[in-house]
Design an enzyme around this catalytic site. Structure first.
Site, PDB file in Angstrom:
ATOM      1  N   LYS A 139     -13.333   7.441   4.840  1.00  0.00           N
ATOM      2  CA  LYS A 139     -13.551   6.500   6.129  1.00  0.00           C
ATOM      3  C   LYS A 139     -13.231   6.997   7.325  1.00  0.00           C
ATOM      4  O   LYS A 139     -14.123   6.917   8.424  1.00  0.00           O
ATOM      5  CB  LYS A 139     -12.299   5.304   5.980  1.00  0.00           C
ATOM      6  N   GLN A 159      -4.678   0.923   3.621  1.00  0.00           N
ATOM      7  CA  GLN A 159      -5.528   0.830   2.361  1.00  0.00           C
ATOM      8  C   GLN A 159      -4.765   0.226   1.104  1.00  0.00           C
ATOM      9  O   GLN A 159      -3.536   0.496   1.008  1.00  0.00           O
ATOM     10  CB  GLN A 159      -5.645   2.384   2.006  1.00  0.00           C
ATOM     11  N   ASP A 181     -10.713  -5.301   8.463  1.00  0.00           N
ATOM     12  CA  ASP A 181     -11.131  -5.894   7.076  1.00  0.00           C
ATOM     13  C   ASP A 181     -11.542  -7.030   7.153  1.00  0.00           C
ATOM     14  O   ASP A 181     -12.228  -7.524   6.098  1.00  0.00           O
ATOM     15  CB  ASP A 181      -9.939  -5.347   6.145  1.00  0.00           C
TER      16      ASP A 181
END
Ligand code: NDP
Length: 297
Positions: free
Chosen positions: A52, A96, A119
């Protein structure tokens, strides 16, 4: 001929389009910035985070890398999130998952400022999505929507079956597909582990999105001719390779391809799209926070 949809190519075009938006932000003195927080020593999580960060750097998004000791108290993570929420230079925050067992992951999602929740998992953003007024669409289902559009698959009026009802894939996917909006207007059936006669459901669908996490569970015998098959699954199965495993989807590719009008492969289908849509949400977040119209595609 079956259209094997190249997710890498679609993701590349998303990234290209973002270039113009990042230039617009730069002209306004804004560098979009994503903070990744890793509280794990799981090699897979470490790899995901570093991919990422690399994606960010490639398109001109600043990546901030924060690593916390997995044994640290939960409050260390919450304080880190609070600091990032308060930092005006940080536009997006990604913690994460999974976090260690002693950390309540729902509390983590609630703690992130919804404006920085790239997200799209904060309850406020989930609520907005369900209400048809999404701020940040979750990356994987949003990526699927983009793939369907890129492959000219009409969702309006289609019968779509989503296999899987997780918070990160199945539920938001179903929501996006039935919303009264572009890329929606499908009639959606959501299947899960208690569904009776899954094959009857998938066999009647125009679009099947497989997100169950069960290797190759959907094969050609469960599909109708001309169906569009989107395989979200990423499963490691033992194989005679250097690494000792290979990645397969939730769909048995060869038999499904024989029936499908269009199909995504694994790897090289939905995976690259998930990564691209995180960049998209980060750019969107930067635009919203700086009040700059970035004209996202
Ligand atoms: P979860 O394990 O959270 O959810 C799986 C869902 O599938 C559950 O709703 C479960 O039902 C359902 N399910 C399990 N077995 C069956 C079955 N035999 N028949 C029908 N439904 C079944 O997984 P995720 O949603 O997080 O991920 C799904 C897959 O997608 C995984 O392979 C994951 O690695 C992959 N993934 C890929 C991404 C990408 O970028 N391509 C991103 C995120 C995930 P129930 O609710 O009843 O338990």
């Amino acid at each position: 001929m079956t259209d094997v949809i190249d997710g890498n190519a679609v993701a590349e075009s998303v990234r290209d389009d973002l270039g113009g938006c990042i230039d617009t932000l730069a002209a306004a003195g804004v560098t979009p910035t994503l903070a990744t927080v890793l509280m794990s020593d799981d090699p897979a999580s470490e790899t995901y985070v570093s991919m990422k960060q690399q994606d960010c750097e490639e398109v001109g998004i600043e990546a901030r890398d924060i690593e916390l000791d997995p044994d640290a108290p939960a409050d260390r993570l919450f304080e880190t999130i609070d600091d990032l929420n308060a930092d005006p230079d940080v536009n997006g925050i990604l913690v994460q998952m999974p976090v260690p067992d002693h950390v309540d992951d729902r509390r983590v999602l609630r703690r992130i400022d919804p404006m920085k929740d790239v997200d799209g998992f904060h309850p406020e953003n989930v609520g907005r999505l369900v209400a048809g007024n999404a701020r940040y669409k979750p990356c994987t289902p949003h990526g699927v929507q983009k793939v369907l559009a890129a492959a000219d698959v009409e969702t309006e009026g289609a019968d779509a079956v989503v296999v899987g009802r997780s918070d990160i894939v199945g539920k938001p996917m179903a929501n996006l597909l039935f919303q009264k909006a572009e890329g929606g207007n499908a009639t959606v059936t959501v299947c899960h582990s208690r569904t009776a006669d899954l094959a009857a459901k998938t066999g009647a669908a125009d679009i099947v999105v497989a997100a169950a996490g069960v290797p190759e569970m959907i094969d050609g015998s469960m599909l109708s001719e001309g169906v569009t098959v989107i395989d979200v699954g990423i499963n490691r199965v033992e194989a005679d390779t250097e690494k000792g495993y290979e990645l397969v989807g939730d769909v048995d590719f060869e038999s499904a391809k024989a029936k499908a009008g269009a199909i995504t492969p694994v790897p090289g289908g939905v995976g690259p799209m998930t990564r691209a849509m995180l960049l998209y949400n980060t750019v969107k977040a930067a635009g919203l926070q700086a009040d700059v119209d970035v004209s996202l595609p």
